[in-house]
Scaffold this motif. Structure first.
Motif, PDB file in Angstrom:
ATOM      1  N   LEU A 103      89.005 -57.912  -0.710  1.00 23.53           N
ATOM      2  CA  LEU A 103      88.630 -59.304  -0.465  1.00 23.53           C
ATOM      3  C   LEU A 103      89.564 -59.971   0.543  1.00 23.53           C
ATOM      4  N   LEU A 104      90.831 -59.611   0.482  1.00 20.87           N
ATOM      5  CA  LEU A 104      91.840 -60.291   1.281  1.00 20.87           C
ATOM      6  C   LEU A 104      91.882 -59.812   2.734  1.00 20.87           C
ATOM      7  N   LYS A 105      91.089 -58.775   3.043  1.00 22.56           N
ATOM      8  CA  LYS A 105      91.038 -58.280   4.412  1.00 22.56           C
ATOM      9  C   LYS A 105      89.927 -58.992   5.184  1.00 22.56           C
ATOM     10  N   GLU A 106      90.262 -59.467   6.362  1.00 15.61           N
ATOM     11  CA  GLU A 106      89.285 -60.115   7.239  1.00 15.61           C
ATOM     12  C   GLU A 106      88.489 -61.192   6.498  1.00 15.61           C
ATOM     13  N   VAL A 107      89.207 -62.172   5.970  1.00 14.07           N
ATOM     14  CA  VAL A 107      88.565 -63.271   5.250  1.00 14.07           C
ATOM     15  C   VAL A 107      87.717 -64.096   6.214  1.00 14.07           C
TER      16      VAL A 107
END
Length: 418
Positions: free
Chosen positions: A41-45
């Motif tokens: 989830l925290l990648k490429e928000v």
């Protein structure tokens, strides 16, 4: 005949014990995997979706301020967040408190309901709040909840990045767990339910039941379903069935955490759990004879689970207990003899193992004090559920036979420190 009944009761009990063991294994595996989903989830928000948080509140002056403070602390862009408190015909200072916060914080709003369409239950209040809301995602919290700062962020982002998820469910913890023996028992029950039933079912079947709080659902789904069923005492369970039937799954995501208050005396617990049990029975009766009309046959898994739990499993336990008690005073000439006692002992040990495994998945929960409480729980708290289900079944049958109006009981709150 008596021996046949005893064998039948033991079969029903052990079927449920094995199924719970199967679910607990799944819950353990999910505890090892869900962090991977969190990292993803925290990648490429991307651009975060707009979120509307609905908080139904009927005479909640004791707890509502702490809940609003938690909403203010949420790590979510306030220009994409609206908190809507539905002041549902309160006669205390609930409305006054919320109005004070609404004047200070533009993202907090109040919806004041009035008779005759007010004070009838949580579903009606949520539907009123839904009409006022504008968010792409709808989240729900009870008025006694204090979500952790990242809770909404995880729920909203989880839905945004998982198109197959119709709703996403977080974890709830008991804020007053150490208040007394009852709250410690409820805390253990809560943790076990979430890691066994919620996490376990998600791991094996991609199914989770929407709880009454700390979940988010797509607005488009609620609009398609015309909101919540106002006849349902367990509006969360009933909504889950309809979400499944649309072809979506419901994800269990323990990273989103809220803290909630639990009943501190037996009378409040009994009334709350009676509502839950009656609500689940309502769901069984509503969908059991409509199963052939449901588009997603996967719903049968949950429906059968509820049917087995409330009618077959508890019936088996009640029958075995009755035979055991009668045999103390009158020789029933049971042939199973020593084997029945061995099965009872092994069943008890399996129960303790499952609960302790669930507690081990939470920091500082698998303690000696909680272990001793689990031993006590099996012979007291767990047995009390048998009487509660019988009582709830009688009330629900009366409601159906005499076509009585459903009355929604609001759980009493207790004063907590800020």
């Amino acid at each position: 005949m008596i021996n046949l009944l005893l064998y039948l009761s033991l079969f029903l009990i052990w079927t449920m014990l094995f199924y719970h063991a199967f679910l607990m294994v799944g819950g353990y595996f999910h505890s090892l995997k869900y962090k991977q989903f969190e990292k993803g989830l925290l990648k490429e928000v991307e651009d975060l979706p707009t979120v509307s948080i609905l908080i139904p509140a009927h005479n909640e002056e004791v707890v509502i301020e702490n809940t609003l403070k938690s909403m203010i602390r949420l790590n979510y862009p306030k220009d994409k967040l609206e908190v809507i408190v539905i002041n549902d015909n309160s006669s205390d200072r609930t409305g006054v408190i919320v109005e004070e916060y609404a004047r200070q914080f533009s993202f907090i709003q109040v919806v004041n309901t009035k008779p005759p369409n007010a004070g009838k239950g949580k579903s009606g209040a949520l539907n009123q709040g839904l009409k006022r809301s504008t968010g792409e995602i709808i989240a729900v919290y009870d008025a006694d909840n204090m979500p952790e700062p990242d809770a909404i962020y995880y729920l909203a982002l989880g839905l945004q990045k998982d198109e197959k998820a119709g709703a996403i469910v977080g974890k709830f913890r008991v804020v007053n767990a150490n208040k007394n023996v009852l709250t410690r028992l409820i805390n253990i029950e809560t943790l076990t339910f979430q890691w066994l039933a919620q996490a376990g079912r998600w791991f094996w079947f991609k199914m989770t039941t929407i709880p009454g709080t700390n979940f988010a659902i797509r607005r488009s789904i609620l609009e398609k379903l015309n909101g919540w069923d106002e006849k349902a005492l367990s509006e969360d369970t009933e909504l889950s069935m309809r979400v499944y039937d649309l072809g979506y799954y419901i994800r269990f995501f323990p990273s989103a955490i809220t803290w909630e208050q639990e009943p501190e005396n037996l009378r409040v617990w009994w009334r709350q759990r009676t509502r839950w049990a009656r609500g689940n029975l309502y769901v069984i009766f509503k969908y059991l004879f409509k199963l052939h009309k449901l588009k997603n046959k996967k719903v049968f898994i949950d429906l059968f689970y509820f049917l087995f739990t409330y009618l077959l499993f508890f019936g088996g336990v009640l029958l075995s207990h009755a035979i055991f008690v009668v045999n103390l005073f009158y020789d029933l000439e049971l042939k199973i003899g020593v084997v029945s006692y061995v099965l009872l002992i092994v069943g008890f040990l399996l129960f303790v193992t499952e609960v302790c495994l669930a507690l081990s998945l939470e920091k500082k929960q698998l303690t000696m004090k909680n272990f001793l409480t689990v031993l006590f729980m099996y012979f007291t708290y767990s047995q009390l559920w048998i009487f509660l289900v019988v009582y709830s079944s009688i009330l629900e049958i009366k409601r159906l036979v005499f076509k009585q109006e459903v009355k929604w009981y609001k759980t009493k709150r207790f004063q907590q420190a800020s």
